[in-house]
Scaffold this motif. Sequence first.
Motif, PDB file in Angstrom:
ATOM      1  N   TRP A   1       0.780  -1.010  -0.028  1.00 19.17           N
ATOM      2  CA  TRP A   1       0.096   0.048  -0.015  1.00 19.17           C
ATOM      3  C   TRP A   1       0.849   1.336   0.003  1.00 19.17           C
ATOM      4  O   TRP A   1       1.970   1.317   0.804  1.00 19.17           O
ATOM      5  N   LYS A   2       0.560   2.415  -0.937  1.00 16.36           N
ATOM      6  CA  LYS A   2       1.250   3.459  -0.880  1.00 16.36           C
ATOM      7  C   LYS A   2       0.170   4.615  -0.541  1.00 16.36           C
ATOM      8  O   LYS A   2      -0.757   4.850  -0.881  1.00 16.36           O
ATOM      9  N   THR A   3       0.856   5.798   0.055  1.00 17.48           N
ATOM     10  CA  THR A   3       0.105   6.836   0.571  1.00 17.48           C
ATOM     11  C   THR A   3      -0.230   7.801  -0.722  1.00 17.48           C
ATOM     12  O   THR A   3       0.595   8.088  -1.338  1.00 17.48           O
TER      13      THR A   3
ATOM     14  N   LYS B   1      -2.986   0.660  -4.204  1.00 20.96           N
ATOM     15  CA  LYS B   1      -1.800  -0.427  -4.488  1.00 20.96           C
ATOM     16  C   LYS B   1      -2.507  -1.004  -5.674  1.00 20.96           C
ATOM     17  O   LYS B   1      -3.566  -0.631  -5.914  1.00 20.96           O
TER      18      LYS B   1
END
Length: 283
Positions: A96-98, A111
């Motif tokens: 997961w990326k912000t 993601k």
Amino acid sequence: MLPATFKLCAAISYRHLRNMTGLRRQATVAISQELSKLACRSAGPGLWINQVRRSSTLLSSRLEEKPFSEMEMSYIKQGEEALQKSLSILEDQDGWKTETVVGNGDKVLSKVLPDVGKVFRLEVVVDQPLDTVYSELVDNMEQMGDWNPSVKEVKILQKIGKDTVITHEKAAATPGNIVGPRDFVSVRCSKRRGSTCVLAGMSTKYGAMPEQEGFVRAENGPTCMILRPLPGRPSQTKLTWLLSLDLKGWLPKTIINQVLSQTQVDFANHLRERLAQTAAGSC
């Protein structure tokens, strides 16, 4: 005991045994007992997900007093599938990326999944108890267009049992008409286990609602919202929203990603305003 339980349940799947009320009740009791035993043996950080999964079985829908048609069973199965896929995506914490972090703590992550594409995950805390949030999102879903500017209309086309509905949603035009008119036909499944609520859905086909003139029929799912009381603060609710959309048409991915992440942030703000107004009106 568990194999025998499923043999009993398999028996009532035959049409000539489906109307034997005593047999259905016996199967229901047996399943309940077995699920309780499994719940006692379960442990680990994913316990709340496992609890929802155990309670979310297609078999439980078959045991209702009113038998469903083959088409209705198909919709129930689609709702269950959306729920299971959504929980699997959220359970995996890797990758997961912000995307966005707001000053009040709201955040959107994303993601990319090989078989789904890019999905977005909103995590917020709402200053209202779970029952209030659940009622607004589920019981009053047709009123969403009144408070969410991203939604023009939500209409329930069919209710199937107590957990499944077919809906038609029209999205409102985006600022500058960056994304033209879109609509969706979805099957939605709601499950509640203890203090955890899961609202899942995905696109489906519904003969009585063909593609509408002036709208691009977009697709969603698997998507879901998970509601849980904030630990130690029952008057607040933790809301997690998994969003997966295919808007169709010739839209650059950069624009789509920007619109979807902002849509989630805006949704949280409008939901808070709606709940605050409702609470003030009830005083």
